[in-house]
Design a protein around this motif. Structure first.
Motif, PDB file in Angstrom:
ATOM      1  N   HIS A 161      -1.566  -4.867  -6.282  1.00 53.58           N
ATOM      2  CA  HIS A 161      -2.072  -3.566  -6.720  1.00 53.58           C
ATOM      3  C   HIS A 161      -1.781  -2.470  -5.706  1.00 53.58           C
ATOM      4  CE1 HIS A 161      -5.207  -6.023  -9.206  1.00 53.58           C
ATOM      5  NE2 HIS A 161      -4.026  -5.953  -9.816  1.00 53.58           N
ATOM      6  N   ILE A 162      -0.974  -2.797  -4.690  1.00 52.82           N
ATOM      7  CA  ILE A 162      -0.596  -1.799  -3.686  1.00 52.82           C
ATOM      8  C   ILE A 162       0.865  -1.449  -3.877  1.00 52.82           C
ATOM      9  CG2 ILE A 162      -0.448  -1.279  -1.219  1.00 52.82           C
ATOM     10  CD1 ILE A 162      -2.581  -3.402  -0.729  1.00 52.82           C
ATOM     11  N   GLU A 163       1.154  -0.175  -4.015  1.00 51.22           N
ATOM     12  CA  GLU A 163       2.537   0.272  -4.189  1.00 51.22           C
ATOM     13  C   GLU A 163       3.346  -0.097  -2.947  1.00 51.22           C
ATOM     14  OE1 GLU A 163       6.065   2.500  -4.356  1.00 51.22           O
ATOM     15  OE2 GLU A 163       4.475   3.092  -2.963  1.00 51.22           O
ATOM     16  N   THR A 164       4.619  -0.490  -3.142  1.00 49.94           N
ATOM     17  CA  THR A 164       5.426  -1.065  -2.062  1.00 49.94           C
ATOM     18  C   THR A 164       5.496  -0.163  -0.837  1.00 49.94           C
ATOM     19  OG1 THR A 164       6.776  -2.305  -3.640  1.00 49.94           O
ATOM     20  CG2 THR A 164       7.702  -1.949  -1.452  1.00 49.94           C
ATOM     21  N   GLN A 190       5.651  -3.602  -9.981  1.00 49.43           N
ATOM     22  CA  GLN A 190       4.839  -2.657  -9.232  1.00 49.43           C
ATOM     23  C   GLN A 190       3.580  -2.328 -10.044  1.00 49.43           C
ATOM     24  OE1 GLN A 190       5.554  -1.536  -6.028  1.00 49.43           O
ATOM     25  NE2 GLN A 190       7.028  -3.211  -6.269  1.00 49.43           N
ATOM     26  N   PRO A 191       2.489  -2.007  -9.372  1.00 52.66           N
ATOM     27  CA  PRO A 191       1.256  -1.694 -10.112  1.00 52.66           C
ATOM     28  C   PRO A 191       1.420  -0.446 -10.971  1.00 52.66           C
ATOM     29  CG  PRO A 191       1.036  -1.125  -7.788  1.00 52.66           C
ATOM     30  CD  PRO A 191       2.311  -1.884  -7.923  1.00 52.66           C
ATOM     31  N   SER A 221       3.450   2.068   0.153  1.00 55.08           N
ATOM     32  CA  SER A 221       2.142   2.097   0.812  1.00 55.08           C
ATOM     33  C   SER A 221       1.896   0.798   1.579  1.00 55.08           C
ATOM     34  CB  SER A 221       1.040   2.299  -0.230  1.00 55.08           C
ATOM     35  OG  SER A 221      -0.240   2.209   0.361  1.00 55.08           O
ATOM     36  N   PRO A 241       0.449   3.100 -12.657  1.00 55.23           N
ATOM     37  CA  PRO A 241      -0.196   4.241 -11.985  1.00 55.23           C
ATOM     38  C   PRO A 241      -1.714   4.146 -11.950  1.00 55.23           C
ATOM     39  CG  PRO A 241       1.613   5.006 -13.358  1.00 55.23           C
ATOM     40  CD  PRO A 241       1.481   3.534 -13.620  1.00 55.23           C
ATOM     41  N   GLN A 263      -2.966   1.299  -9.239  1.00 59.74           N
ATOM     42  CA  GLN A 263      -2.695   1.406  -7.807  1.00 59.74           C
ATOM     43  C   GLN A 263      -3.987   1.674  -7.043  1.00 59.74           C
ATOM     44  OE1 GLN A 263       0.294   4.384  -7.159  1.00 59.74           O
ATOM     45  NE2 GLN A 263       1.866   3.283  -8.300  1.00 59.74           N
ATOM     46  N   ARG A 264      -4.132   0.962  -5.915  1.00 57.54           N
ATOM     47  CA  ARG A 264      -5.333   1.135  -5.095  1.00 57.54           C
ATOM     48  C   ARG A 264      -4.937   1.213  -3.636  1.00 57.54           C
ATOM     49  NH1 ARG A 264      -9.338  -3.583  -6.550  1.00 57.54           N
ATOM     50  NH2 ARG A 264     -10.592  -2.445  -5.016  1.00 57.54           N
ATOM     51  N   SER A 265      -5.732   1.908  -2.846  1.00 59.14           N
ATOM     52  CA  SER A 265      -5.476   2.046  -1.415  1.00 59.14           C
ATOM     53  C   SER A 265      -6.376   1.090  -0.647  1.00 59.14           C
ATOM     54  CB  SER A 265      -5.736   3.480  -0.952  1.00 59.14           C
ATOM     55  OG  SER A 265      -4.863   4.371  -1.611  1.00 59.14           O
TER      56      SER A 265
END
Length: 595
Positions: A414-417, A334-335, A419, A337, A340-342
């Motif tokens: 780079h996207i949290e699962t 997972q990316p 999300s 903290p 992480q990008r939206s």
């Protein structure tokens, strides 16, 4: 060497048992020490008996005060020893319960994050063996092995100390059989270690054969292929029998010799022979032989116990190695903290994507295309072209070997699962419902959803009325009082996706396993759900995607053609040939093709 390298080096040096039991190592050491001290105290009465016997047989006669003190100390030591042993056993069992709970949760968490490709290269029996059988094997190690070793070592240690305090010469000759025992025992363990891997591998093959036979029993019976299926299991049994013979044959002679060396009658015989010799030589008095005759044969039991539990240690080592292998399985990271990008939008781009399950199995190669927001993209091709693999890469069931996939300009890595799955929903050909209520199955990706939201999603998926017909409605449990057909299961999975309300939807031949009536209901549900969304449709029937905004034709894992239905027909390539071979059916058309 940095800190990470040092930690890795330490992990390699430590054995599998040490790694697996690390969280409870301190508790097990304390439990073993309690058992050892307890065992020492339980042997104090033997010294008291020897003391009283020497007084009774000696010339000085019995001193009542000394007798009472010997009895009181012996009884008190026995009670205290039993309490300490019980405390050690309790602590070991509590530690075992903790590590069993920890390992099973840790393995499930780990496997929930591994790439899907990891499962394709392993039989389900291997995972079952590690998660169930091997953890059960470790129970004997954690709950019994360490306290048993503590009791045995404590009993042997206090006995040896006592004997040497009586007469060091007699103590040395009395322990000669035990030295012979360890010699033969070490030889047996060396022979055992050479074959333990084959033994464990044979057990694993039996597990795999059983799982495969049970999973395929319907096909076996339908095609009268029971002989072939049975032969696979029979071969696994025969191989295990050979491995078992190879494991036990080298043990028989050395273990028979070892057991003979420390049989109580052998040890007592040695004590009496040398005791008589020493008395004749005038080195000791006849009464001084008595403590050795009482205590030395009692050492045989703890040593035999060590021999028996060593087999548990051999099995536990293999079990710990397999459990640790699962815990060390590579995962989809997972990316961090800060990384992480939206996503900025819902456009999806595949840029030179390649993927292989391993070095020799390349599935996709240099795949590039774009899914524009609000459009429908169909992936078609021959069986095995990589269509479903491509869909699962988009869902990040595993990561591309080369290239990247972006959502709204952001690499999926780079996207949290959580999300990611708020942006991308999916309805796959293989439906997976968990053993829980229908409500929980629909709300699997959104546990906080209200009952009204869940029912609305079920209505969209055309499954609400069927759920109300169940004995307990939405509280009915899958596999118990909720028995769904394949098409109904698919509609439950659609309701699950509807509840998440994602802007991007991946469909992998959602109607493949449905009957005609269910297919109509599924198509109607998908038609309403897909409206206004970006769609990626994995198609096995070309007539279902003829109205797609773009069609991607895969062949041998690469993009061979790309365009709209009419354009591809005009080119006369692979798509046109597949269409000519029967890809179009006037009677059926996928509802989502109108989106």
């Amino acid at each position: 060497m940095d800190t990470h390298d040092s930690a890795s080096a330490k992990t390699k040096v430590r054995g599998p048992i040490s790694q697996v039991l690390n969280p409870i190592r301190g508790r097990l050491i304390v439990a073993a020490m309690l058992a050892a001290v307890g065992a020492m105290l339980t042997l104090v009465p033997l010294a008291g008996i020897a003391h009283i016997a020497r007084m009774a047989l000696g010339d000085a006669g019995i001193a009542p005060g000394e007798v009472w003190w010997a009895v009181i100390v012996g009884v008190a030591s026995l009670c205290a020893g039993m309490l300490l042993i019980s405390a050690g056993e309790l602590l070991a069992h509590l530690a075992d319960n903790r590590i069993t709970h920890h390992l099973r949760l840790a393995i499930v968490r780990r496997l929930s994050r591994v790439p899907l490709g990891w499962f394709t290269s392993r039989a389900s029996g291997e995972v079952k063996q590690a998660m169930q059988d091997d953890i059960n094997t470790l129970h004997s190690l954690t709950a019994h092995f360490y306290t048993t070793v503590g009791r045995a070592v404590g009993a042997v240690l206090i006995s040896v100390v006592y004997l040497f305090s009586m007469d060091w010469r007699m103590a040395i000759v009395s322990t000669l059989p035990f030295a012979g025992f360890f010699l033969f025992f070490a030889r047996a363990m060396k022979a055992s270690e050479a074959n333990i891997q084959n033994f464990a591998a044979g057990m694993g093959r039996i597990d795999n054969a059983v799982v495969e036979f049970v999973n395929g029993i319907a096909v076996v019976k339908s095609f009268s292929a029971s002989g072939k299926a049975h032969s696979s299991y029979r071969e696994a049994i025969d191989d295990f029998a050979q491995a078992f013979i190879g494991f036990t044959r080298p043990l028989v002679t050395p273990m028979a010799n070892a057991n003979a060396m420390i049989a109580p009658v052998t040890v007592l015989g040695v004590v009496l022979v040398f005791g008589t010799l020493f008395v004749v030589l005038g080195w000791i008095a006849p009464l001084d032989v008595l403590p050795f005759a009482l205590v030395t044969p009692g050492v045989c039991g703890p040593l035999l116990l060590l021999h028996y539990i060593t087999h548990d240690l051999n099995h536990a080592t293999g079990a710990a190695r397999r459990v640790q292998a699962l815990l060390d399985t590579p995962v989809l990271e997972q990316p961090a903290p800060g990384m992480q990008r939206s996503p900025a939008g819902t456009e999806i781009r595949l840029e030179h994507v390649g993927y292989g399950y391993d070095a020799g199995r390349q599935v996709l190669s240099d795949v590039s295309f774009t899914l524009k927001p609000g459009t429908t993209t169909a992936i078609v091709g021959r069986s095995g072209a990589g269509k479903s693999t491509l869909a699962r890469l988009l869902l990040r069931f595993f990561d591309p070997t080369t290239g990247r996939i972006t959502l709204g300009g952001v690499d999926l890595r780079h996207i949290e699962t959580s999300s990611l799955y708020r942006h991308i929903g999916f309805v796959l050909q293989e439906v997976r419902l968990i053993h829980a209520s229908v409500r929980d199955n629909i709300a699997l990706g959104r546990p906080s959803a209200s009952q009204q939201q869940i029912e609305a999603a079920a209505r969209t998926a055309n499954i609400h009325e069927r759920i109300l017909d169940l004995p307990r409605g939405y509280e009915s449990v899958i596999g118990e009082d909720a028995q769904f057909s394949g098409g109904e299961q698919q509609r439950v999975s659609i309701a699950r996706a509807v509840l998440l309300d994602p802007p991007v939807l991946v469909l992998d031949e959602a109607t493949a396993a449905a009957d005609a009536e269910s297919e109509v209901a599924i198509q109607d549900a998908l038609s309403r759900f897909a409206e206004g969304r970006t769609l990626l449709v994995i198609a096995h029937r070309l007539d279902t995607v003829m109205h797609a905004d773009q069609i991607i034709v895969l062949d041998n894992g690469s993009v061979l053609e790309q365009g709209r239905h009419g354009e591809l027909l005009a080119r006369g390539g692979l798509y046109a040939r597949l269409w000519a071979q029967g890809g179009y059916s006037h009677s059926e058309e996928l509802a989502v093709s109108s989106c």
